[in-house]
Design a protein around this motif. Structure first.
Motif, PDB file in Angstrom:
ATOM      1  N   MET A 190       0.872  -1.096  -0.058  1.00 51.62           N
ATOM      2  CA  MET A 190      -0.033   0.095  -0.255  1.00 51.62           C
ATOM      3  C   MET A 190       0.751   1.173  -0.153  1.00 51.62           C
ATOM      4  O   MET A 190       1.623   1.417   0.983  1.00 51.62           O
ATOM      5  CB  MET A 190      -1.055   0.136   1.266  1.00 51.62           C
ATOM      6  N   PRO A 191       0.681   2.029  -1.062  1.00 51.97           N
ATOM      7  CA  PRO A 191       1.840   3.396  -1.012  1.00 51.97           C
ATOM      8  C   PRO A 191       1.216   4.415  -0.095  1.00 51.97           C
ATOM      9  O   PRO A 191       0.093   4.612  -0.032  1.00 51.97           O
ATOM     10  CB  PRO A 191       1.739   3.435  -2.516  1.00 51.97           C
ATOM     11  N   GLU A 192       2.121   5.100   0.603  1.00 52.67           N
ATOM     12  CA  GLU A 192       2.002   5.962   1.267  1.00 52.67           C
ATOM     13  C   GLU A 192       1.964   7.179   0.371  1.00 52.67           C
ATOM     14  O   GLU A 192       2.947   7.494  -0.314  1.00 52.67           O
ATOM     15  CB  GLU A 192       2.963   6.367   2.341  1.00 52.67           C
ATOM     16  N   ILE A 193       0.833   7.853   0.273  1.00 52.64           N
ATOM     17  CA  ILE A 193       0.769   9.031  -0.965  1.00 52.64           C
ATOM     18  C   ILE A 193       1.258  10.403  -0.172  1.00 52.64           C
ATOM     19  O   ILE A 193       1.716  11.352  -1.008  1.00 52.64           O
ATOM     20  CB  ILE A 193      -0.414   9.095  -1.347  1.00 52.64           C
ATOM     21  N   ASP A 194       1.245  10.469   1.161  1.00 48.84           N
ATOM     22  CA  ASP A 194       1.573  11.653   2.162  1.00 48.84           C
ATOM     23  C   ASP A 194       1.594  11.511   3.355  1.00 48.84           C
ATOM     24  O   ASP A 194       0.912  10.767   3.913  1.00 48.84           O
ATOM     25  CB  ASP A 194       0.534  12.890   1.491  1.00 48.84           C
ATOM     26  N   THR A 195       2.236  12.440   3.968  1.00 48.05           N
ATOM     27  CA  THR A 195       2.219  12.636   5.550  1.00 48.05           C
ATOM     28  C   THR A 195       1.943  14.061   5.611  1.00 48.05           C
ATOM     29  O   THR A 195       2.386  14.778   5.019  1.00 48.05           O
ATOM     30  CB  THR A 195       3.581  12.188   6.086  1.00 48.05           C
ATOM     31  N   TRP A 196       1.359  14.422   6.772  1.00 53.04           N
ATOM     32  CA  TRP A 196       0.903  15.643   7.271  1.00 53.04           C
ATOM     33  C   TRP A 196       0.452  15.809   8.613  1.00 53.04           C
ATOM     34  O   TRP A 196      -0.257  14.954   8.791  1.00 53.04           O
ATOM     35  CB  TRP A 196      -0.134  16.120   6.278  1.00 53.04           C
TER      36      TRP A 196
ATOM     37  N   TYR B  90      -4.712   1.490  -1.190  1.00 48.59           N
ATOM     38  CA  TYR B  90      -4.286   0.360  -1.527  1.00 48.59           C
ATOM     39  C   TYR B  90      -4.321   0.069  -3.103  1.00 48.59           C
ATOM     40  O   TYR B  90      -5.677   0.613  -3.889  1.00 48.59           O
ATOM     41  CB  TYR B  90      -5.302  -0.399  -0.871  1.00 48.59           C
ATOM     42  N   PHE B  91      -3.786  -0.912  -3.747  1.00 48.07           N
ATOM     43  CA  PHE B  91      -3.999  -1.104  -4.996  1.00 48.07           C
ATOM     44  C   PHE B  91      -5.137  -1.947  -4.965  1.00 48.07           C
ATOM     45  O   PHE B  91      -5.532  -2.727  -4.159  1.00 48.07           O
ATOM     46  CB  PHE B  91      -2.877  -2.012  -5.598  1.00 48.07           C
TER      47      PHE B  91
END
Length: 89
Positions: A1-7, A15-16
């Motif tokens: 599952m790619p992490e797309i951002d942190t904030w 998830y794909f």
């Protein structure tokens, strides 16, 4: 599952092929040991839990990035890595 951002301590993931259980575009938001699934379209909480302060931050983030998140969702559900939020035009 790619992490797309942190904030602000929140970690946002897509998830794909993740369009079976909730049947609508959503983002997984993690904070510490907590995880909340939030609709991209409505910023409605679908499943899970985040402390109130972090939940409000996550909802604000999703509302502010809705257009980008929808583009990324459309890639992820067909198995393409959506990259990071800053990569999407």
């Amino acid at each position: 599952m790619p992490e797309i951002d942190t904030w602000m301590g929140l970690s946002f993931h897509l998830y794909f092929f993740d369009n079976q259980q909730h049947k609508l575009p959503h983002v997984h938001v993690k904070y510490g040991g907590f995880e909340l699934i939030i609709s991209i379209v409505t910023a409605e909480c679908l499943e899970g839990y985040l402390p109130n302060k972090q939940r409000k931050r996550a909802e604000h983030y999703i509302a502010s990035h809705r257009k980008q998140l929808m583009k990324m969702w459309n890639l992820a559900v067909i198995g393409i890595n959506p990259g990071k939020i800053g990569d999407v035009c």
